[in-house]
Design a protein around this motif. Sequence first.
Motif, PDB file in Angstrom:
ATOM      1  N   ASN A   1      -2.945   4.068  -2.052  1.00  0.00           N
ATOM      2  CA  ASN A   1      -3.365   3.860  -3.027  1.00  0.00           C
ATOM      3  C   ASN A   1      -3.230   4.078  -4.898  1.00  0.00           C
ATOM      4  OD1 ASN A   1      -1.916   1.480  -2.165  1.00  0.00           O
ATOM      5  ND2 ASN A   1      -4.344   1.752  -0.782  1.00  0.00           N
ATOM      6  N   PRO A   2      -2.930   5.018  -4.814  1.00  0.00           N
ATOM      7  CA  PRO A   2      -3.608   6.434  -5.892  1.00  0.00           C
ATOM      8  C   PRO A   2      -3.614   5.884  -7.374  1.00  0.00           C
ATOM      9  CG  PRO A   2      -1.252   7.027  -5.064  1.00  0.00           C
ATOM     10  CD  PRO A   2      -1.509   6.011  -3.835  1.00  0.00           C
ATOM     11  N   PHE A   3      -2.296   4.623  -7.129  1.00  0.00           N
ATOM     12  CA  PHE A   3      -2.351   3.304  -8.436  1.00  0.00           C
ATOM     13  C   PHE A   3      -2.978   2.135  -9.125  1.00  0.00           C
ATOM     14  CE2 PHE A   3       1.951   5.254  -7.796  1.00  0.00           C
ATOM     15  CZ  PHE A   3       2.341   6.539  -7.711  1.00  0.00           C
ATOM     16  N   ASP A   4      -4.408   2.007  -8.620  1.00  0.00           N
ATOM     17  CA  ASP A   4      -4.808   0.966  -8.096  1.00  0.00           C
ATOM     18  C   ASP A   4      -6.121   1.259  -7.636  1.00  0.00           C
ATOM     19  OD1 ASP A   4      -2.336  -0.666  -8.683  1.00  0.00           O
ATOM     20  OD2 ASP A   4      -1.473  -0.154  -7.619  1.00  0.00           O
ATOM     21  N   LYS A   5      -7.591   0.909  -8.055  1.00  0.00           N
ATOM     22  CA  LYS A   5      -7.686   0.902  -7.752  1.00  0.00           C
ATOM     23  C   LYS A   5      -8.781   0.126  -6.609  1.00  0.00           C
ATOM     24  CE  LYS A   5     -13.486   1.911  -9.101  1.00  0.00           C
ATOM     25  NZ  LYS A   5     -13.937   1.931 -10.375  1.00  0.00           N
TER      26      LYS A   5
ATOM     27  N   ARG B   1      -7.593  -4.209  -4.556  1.00  0.00           N
ATOM     28  CA  ARG B   1      -6.919  -5.304  -4.381  1.00  0.00           C
ATOM     29  C   ARG B   1      -7.376  -6.493  -4.678  1.00  0.00           C
ATOM     30  NH1 ARG B   1      -4.283  -7.589  -0.621  1.00  0.00           N
ATOM     31  NH2 ARG B   1      -6.145  -7.592   1.110  1.00  0.00           N
TER      32      ARG B   1
ATOM     33  N   THR C   1       0.662  -0.743  -0.092  1.00  0.00           N
ATOM     34  CA  THR C   1       0.384   0.241   0.229  1.00  0.00           C
ATOM     35  C   THR C   1       1.014   1.064   0.178  1.00  0.00           C
ATOM     36  OG1 THR C   1       0.113   0.454   2.425  1.00  0.00           O
ATOM     37  CG2 THR C   1      -1.796  -1.414   1.380  1.00  0.00           C
ATOM     38  N   THR C   2       0.099   2.184  -0.703  1.00  0.00           N
ATOM     39  CA  THR C   2       1.492   3.921  -0.214  1.00  0.00           C
ATOM     40  C   THR C   2       0.443   4.707  -0.246  1.00  0.00           C
ATOM     41  OG1 THR C   2       0.788   3.600  -2.360  1.00  0.00           O
ATOM     42  CG2 THR C   2       2.660   2.730  -2.551  1.00  0.00           C
TER      43      THR C   2
ATOM     44  N   ARG D   1      -7.758   2.134  -3.574  1.00  0.00           N
ATOM     45  CA  ARG D   1      -7.536   3.959  -4.201  1.00  0.00           C
ATOM     46  C   ARG D   1      -9.001   5.071  -3.337  1.00  0.00           C
ATOM     47  NH1 ARG D   1      -8.934   5.108  -9.604  1.00  0.00           N
ATOM     48  NH2 ARG D   1      -6.842   3.881  -9.678  1.00  0.00           N
TER      49      ARG D   1
END
Length: 805
Positions: free
Chosen positions: A746-750, A752, A724-725, A774
């Motif tokens: 998690n701006p890059f993945d809607k 998981r 996670t970011t 996200r």
Amino acid sequence: MKLKTILALIFLMIGSVASFAQGIPGKSAIRGRLIDSATRKPAEFVTVSLSNTNKQQIKVVAGKIDGTFVMTDIQHGKFVLNFLLLGYNTKTIDVTIDNSKQLLDLGEIVINTASKQLKTVSVKAARPVISQEADRLAYDVQADPAGKHSTVLEMMRKVPMLTVDGEDNVQLNGASGARIFINGKPSSLMERNAKDVLKSMPASSIQKIEVITTPSSKYDAEGVAGIINIVTNKALADGYNANISLNHRLPLGGPSVGGAYSTKSGKLGLSLFGGAGSANTPTTTNDIARTGKNGATSALFQYGDREKDDRNAYLGIELSYELDSLDLLSGQFNINGSKGTGSIFQNSVLRNNGVVEQVYDLFNQNDNNGRGADAAINYQKGYRRHKNQLTTLSYRYFGFANEQNADQRFANRLDYDLPNFRQANRSIMNEHTVQLDHVYPINKSSIEAGAKAIYRTNESDFKYLSADAADNYAIDPAKTNTFNNMQTILAAYSSYQYSAKSWSVKAGVRLENTIIDADFLTTATQVKQNYFNVVPSVVFSRRFKTTGITFGWNQRIQRPGINQLNPFVDRSNPSFETTGNPDLRPTQGNQIRIGFDRTGKWNLVTSLVCNWINGLIFPVSQYDEATTITRTRFENTGGAIAAGTNINFTYPISPALGLSLNGSLVHGWADGISNGQPIKNRGFMYNCNLATNLKLNNGWRVGANAYLNGGQLTVQQRSNAYVTTTLNASKDIIKDKLTFSALVNNPFDKYRLNVTNAFGPNFDQLSNDQQNFRVFGASLNYKFGKLKEAIKKNKRGINNDDVSN
């Protein structure tokens, strides 16, 4: 057994009481009054620190608004007093305490204003985020800039030895079963739905998170993993102080509000904290693929979607009244409630040797709600001979009720004749506790002893209603029952602590006898148990100039809670049934921990930990080929070992830029029995959290955070790893009062994908659970009020940490 227990308790108490009759040498105190050299007015709130001749800090106190300070309980010897106040030159005084000075009055002490302007003053050392004691470590949430915009659950990812998995479950050293306290006491907030409360509780409303790695014998023997203690913001006196935080997360989550308030007038003090939040989970998909092996030929595949909405609210209140300088009356009251609704659609296909045997669509509408409350009253008596000699008598009530309802309807059937049905389960827990504690200091030592009695009742009323052809529902007696579980726990403990210069040792033993009487009212069957536990603990610590080492060993037990005992069978997915087990007995575990810490420009806390557990309570899954149903039930079978290391490192790259690293690596060995055959699971569990924050001009601060979770391991399951970011920014609109924050997770993945592999002697199973990933969020935090000194609270109270969830 009862006679044996009573004799043991009596001998323990006699030994402790005999030690109370001994005296201690007297200690001395220092007092004085700080004066501004230019104005001759009192210098307010000066920090006064006492160090020995080796420059090791011994005590720190804060001066009052009138410039006075008092420092008590000082050993004889030579010392150095330092007086620090922003805008003034540091003043140092050498003092000597001997037998002729019970009170050293320094009179008026003049301090001079600094010749430099305020803008040239620089901070030489950052406030440490991590601190470590012999039996615990603490994470200072207020010293972390992320505390202004994060929830308590999010901050727990940064705390050494704590892990938050993909389903927001908190684990300690890779193991579940840790107890979560509020201000050193159990709370109904954490007994029912801890993760929902932690997700809605703003980190700005708490002071620190403590991990009690080696609980002493004064704590109940429960909690094989340890104890997590959440300390709310400190309450000060003669005035008021408050903070409020507004948060919103979307699409996953929702709005929430939380805050804290403290006030004191004379001898009466009041502290409260509370909040409410909404947790919405938009629709996600999931699938399960189960295949037989070793002769089992069927294969099941299920695919569907689900969504749910949850709401919760909580309120905690603490009151204290100083009857006089030695006697204190205090109380606490906590209340919480939650309500949730959800829906599930599922398509199920069963094949045998590749041929379709059964098909159906399932529509599930469910709701759950619950409430909990606890209240306690404590009387604490002090003694003039020594301020740390205390006797405390406490009473506490705690109870909660949970209700689950589900409506299952089928459509598009092929060779599937199970009728539509409804399930209802109502579980109630009540307990009453009386506890007596005594603390007796002897020179450099301290002896604690106490006795405790708990009476607890667990009740479950579960119903199963089947529909007929006309869609009329009637109770199915074979799947309906009422369960009562009564527990009586008698305990006594004694612990001894000795400190000499840089060394400290703490050892103790706890005796607990548990009597269980369970009844199934509908089927007229009973379960009776009686077991006795002796639980020792010992901790050593050694402090050096900038480093410290600790060694601890203790035994713990974990009694099953109502969720594990409850024989209610959850059939919300007809192919997978789950149930509790009223025959469960306690789990017993051991832990060894070796810790090291260093403080300075950079800070390091690390440790080696090994846990081994016998009679492990874990859910055992067994696949029945004849009915094609997987049944999961809690059992006392097998054992587990978890050994590894954890590390926390912080480094200020510059006065404006900081870096922190928190991680752990644990290898787990788990063994059990399923379908009468031995099973085992082995593997590594790891996590790592890397965070950085940058302080900009005009009150702006930006940060980034990356968290790696290596997945979890149980006896029959293993989950996948994920990262996670988080990116965040905050702005002090009004310095130290009003702060606005924004973040994106998690701006890059809607989404998981949470992948879980499960297995048994005759089946393999793969589950894919899509989760919203996200998240956008914003928060507003406001602090106001003015206070001066800490509200006096009792130092002992009831800690019922003896059951698991």
